[in-house]
Design a protein around this motif. Structure first.
Motif, mmCIF file in Angstrom:
data_model
loop_
_atom_site.group_PDB
_atom_site.id
_atom_site.type_symbol
_atom_site.label_atom_id
_atom_site.label_comp_id
_atom_site.label_asym_id
_atom_site.label_seq_id
_atom_site.Cartn_x
_atom_site.Cartn_y
_atom_site.Cartn_z
ATOM 1 N N GLY A 1 16.905 -21.258 8.441
ATOM 2 C CA GLY A 1 16.338 -19.884 9.701
ATOM 3 C C GLY A 1 15.273 -19.736 10.507
ATOM 4 N N VAL A 2 14.594 -19.511 9.430
ATOM 5 C CA VAL A 2 13.067 -18.560 9.122
ATOM 6 C C VAL A 2 12.307 -19.666 9.218
ATOM 7 N N VAL A 3 11.494 -19.726 10.774
ATOM 8 C CA VAL A 3 10.304 -20.405 10.051
ATOM 9 C C VAL A 3 8.823 -19.860 9.878
ATOM 10 N N ARG A 4 8.908 -20.109 8.685
ATOM 11 C CA ARG A 4 7.787 -19.306 7.887
ATOM 12 C C ARG A 4 6.641 -19.038 8.651
ATOM 13 N N GLU A 5 5.919 -19.887 8.917
ATOM 14 C CA GLU A 5 4.597 -19.989 9.685
ATOM 15 C C GLU A 5 4.853 -19.001 10.948
ATOM 16 N N ALA A 6 5.637 -18.804 11.635
ATOM 17 C CA ALA A 6 5.482 -18.143 12.673
ATOM 18 C C ALA A 6 5.598 -16.835 12.273
ATOM 19 N N LEU A 7 5.298 -16.757 11.221
ATOM 20 C CA LEU A 7 5.315 -15.217 10.059
ATOM 21 C C LEU A 7 4.483 -14.775 10.468
ATOM 22 N N ALA A 8 3.743 -13.390 11.354
ATOM 23 C CA ALA A 8 2.686 -13.111 10.855
ATOM 24 C C ALA A 8 2.264 -13.128 9.595
ATOM 25 N N GLU A 9 2.907 -12.234 8.964
ATOM 26 C CA GLU A 9 2.884 -11.996 8.022
ATOM 27 C C GLU A 9 2.723 -13.320 6.161
ATOM 28 N N ALA A 10 2.572 -14.611 7.079
ATOM 29 C CA ALA A 10 2.978 -15.177 5.975
ATOM 30 C C ALA A 10 2.013 -16.348 4.947
ATOM 31 N N ARG A 11 0.465 -15.588 5.917
ATOM 32 C CA ARG A 11 -0.218 -15.964 5.468
ATOM 33 C C ARG A 11 -1.425 -14.324 4.398
ATOM 34 N N VAL A 12 -0.988 -14.026 5.029
ATOM 35 C CA VAL A 12 -1.936 -13.207 4.384
ATOM 36 C C VAL A 12 -2.294 -13.108 3.186
ATOM 37 N N ARG A 13 -3.149 -12.459 2.418
ATOM 38 C CA ARG A 13 -3.477 -12.543 0.865
ATOM 39 C C ARG A 13 -3.869 -11.533 0.363
ATOM 40 N N PRO A 14 -4.084 -10.870 -0.465
ATOM 41 C CA PRO A 14 -4.882 -9.812 -1.282
ATOM 42 C C PRO A 14 -5.947 -9.812 -1.584
ATOM 43 N N LYS A 15 -6.290 -8.228 -1.011
ATOM 44 C CA LYS A 15 -7.825 -8.303 -2.341
ATOM 45 C C LYS A 15 -7.528 -6.887 -3.237
ATOM 46 N N VAL A 16 -8.849 -6.876 -4.360
ATOM 47 C CA VAL A 16 -8.717 -5.997 -5.236
ATOM 48 C C VAL A 16 -9.370 -4.464 -4.815
ATOM 49 N N SER A 17 -8.727 -3.694 -4.771
ATOM 50 C CA SER A 17 -9.925 -2.739 -4.652
ATOM 51 C C SER A 17 -9.108 -1.742 -6.119
ATOM 52 N N TYR A 18 -10.380 -1.821 -6.898
ATOM 53 C CA TYR A 18 -10.521 -0.459 -8.043
ATOM 54 C C TYR A 18 -9.672 -0.548 -9.164
ATOM 55 N N GLY A 19 -9.051 -2.196 -9.063
ATOM 56 C CA GLY A 19 -8.458 -2.802 -10.146
ATOM 57 C C GLY A 19 -7.097 -2.802 -9.608
ATOM 58 N N SER A 20 -6.509 -3.276 -8.469
ATOM 59 C CA SER A 20 -5.340 -2.790 -7.484
ATOM 60 C C SER A 20 -5.183 -4.202 -6.705
ATOM 61 N N LEU A 21 -4.032 -4.659 -6.431
ATOM 62 C CA LEU A 21 -3.797 -5.667 -5.077
ATOM 63 C C LEU A 21 -3.743 -4.400 -3.879
ATOM 64 N N THR A 22 -4.108 -4.523 -2.631
ATOM 65 C CA THR A 22 -3.692 -3.914 -1.441
ATOM 66 C C THR A 22 -4.201 -5.343 -0.713
ATOM 67 N N TRP A 23 -3.440 -4.807 0.091
ATOM 68 C CA TRP A 23 -2.586 -6.136 1.674
ATOM 69 C C TRP A 23 -3.365 -5.256 2.871
ATOM 70 N N PRO A 24 -3.684 -6.199 3.346
ATOM 71 C CA PRO A 24 -4.196 -5.757 4.988
ATOM 72 C C PRO A 24 -3.040 -4.989 5.809
ATOM 73 N N SER A 25 -2.798 -3.850 6.835
ATOM 74 C CA SER A 25 -2.284 -3.661 6.994
ATOM 75 C C SER A 25 -2.216 -2.652 8.402
ATOM 76 N N ALA A 26 -1.069 -2.023 9.895
ATOM 77 C CA ALA A 26 -1.648 -2.362 10.440
ATOM 78 C C ALA A 26 -2.369 -0.693 10.964
ATOM 79 N N GLU A 27 -2.403 0.056 9.371
ATOM 80 C CA GLU A 27 -3.016 1.085 9.102
ATOM 81 C C GLU A 27 -4.075 0.561 8.579
ATOM 82 N N GLY A 28 -5.061 -0.327 8.242
ATOM 83 C CA GLY A 28 -5.780 -0.713 7.392
ATOM 84 C C GLY A 28 -5.096 -1.017 5.926
ATOM 85 N N ARG A 29 -5.494 -0.723 4.784
ATOM 86 C CA ARG A 29 -4.955 -1.800 3.769
ATOM 87 C C ARG A 29 -3.664 -0.727 2.706
ATOM 88 N N THR A 30 -2.874 -1.296 2.314
ATOM 89 C CA THR A 30 -1.753 -0.617 1.428
ATOM 90 C C THR A 30 -1.401 -1.612 0.615
#
Length: 237
Positions: free
Chosen positions: A60-89
């Motif tokens: 019952g889940v339409v993956r394409e309709a989920l806002a974060e389904a296509r989100v990808r991480p970036k690397v910050s100081y050797g760790s993966l971070t993800w975009p969030s409402a507050e910035g990155r996490t």
């Protein structure tokens, strides 16, 4: 001090509905982040992308309709971070999708959605285990949740078997120690209460691979043996 360099890679893995199969029935795409030393910080586009998992996607889940389904991480100081409402996490989309106050049908819907979002194997484990614990706690107000409790616990066990790192903080390719799991023992207890001793024993034996549940294996084996002996005695009478 320079930060660790990471690159994103992907590959196609054989899709085996049964992990014992030597030949896959299809292929699935999996992404990793590799650091310059060759160590792997694994994340997946969705739980169904984990090699060896029979789970093919959330109903019952339409993956394409989920806002974060296509989100990808970036690397910050050797760790993966993800975009969030507050910035990155550092928290993956899957790990933060289920609100702590969610319950009943809202909880179930959120869990199914979380399994369709990017995350690590351990993230999916904690999503499923948290759902099992909450469905058990709320069983009086949401009795239909017991059926889904079984579904989520079995999915968690399947995840553990396909990706043991989901329940281990060991850094090696083959984990030697495991965290305490609550979801699967909850299912064993529920099956035992319902009198489904054989099913409960099968689940307990699968859990024993992760250095827990051995007491349930012994108890259920003894109970099943006693019932068989009793049935034999009645038949001979």
């Amino acid at each position: 001090m320079g930060s660790t360099q990471w690159v994103t890679e992907g590959t196609w893995f054989p899709d085996r509905p049964n992990p014992s199969m030597s030949v896959g029935v299809g292929w699935r795409w999996t992404l990793w982040e590799w650091d310059e030393r060759g160590d792997m910080a694994t994340w997946f586009e969705r739980m169904a992308a984990i090699p060896g998992v029979r789970f093919t996607g959330s109903p019952g889940v339409v993956r394409e309709a989920l806002a974060e389904a296509r989100v990808r991480p970036k690397v910050s100081y050797g760790s993966l971070t993800w975009p969030s409402a507050e910035g990155r996490t550092s928290a993956t989309p899957a790990s933060r999708h289920v609100p702590v106050e969610a319950s009943g049908t809202d909880l179930v819907a959120r869990v199914w959605e979380a399994l369709e979002l990017p995350g690590g194997a351990m993230d999916y484990h904690f999503v499923l285990q948290g759902a099992v614990d909450r469905l058990w706690s709320g069983r009086r107000s949401y009795p239909d949740g017991l059926e889904l409790l079984e579904v989520f616990a079995l999915l968690d066990l399947e995840l553990m078997e396909a990706a043991p790192q989901a329940v281990s903080f060991d850094t090696g390719s083959v984990p030697a120690s495991f965290v305490h799991v609550t979801s699967v023992p909850r299912l064993v207890m529920l099956l035992e209460r319902e009198g489904a001793f054989t099913d409960a024993l099968e689940v307990a034996r699968r859990l024993a691979r992760f250095e827990q549940g051995e007491d349930a294996v012994d108890r259920l084996s003894e109970k099943i043996g006693a019932l068989a002996a009793e049935a034999t005695a009645r038949g001979a009478a």
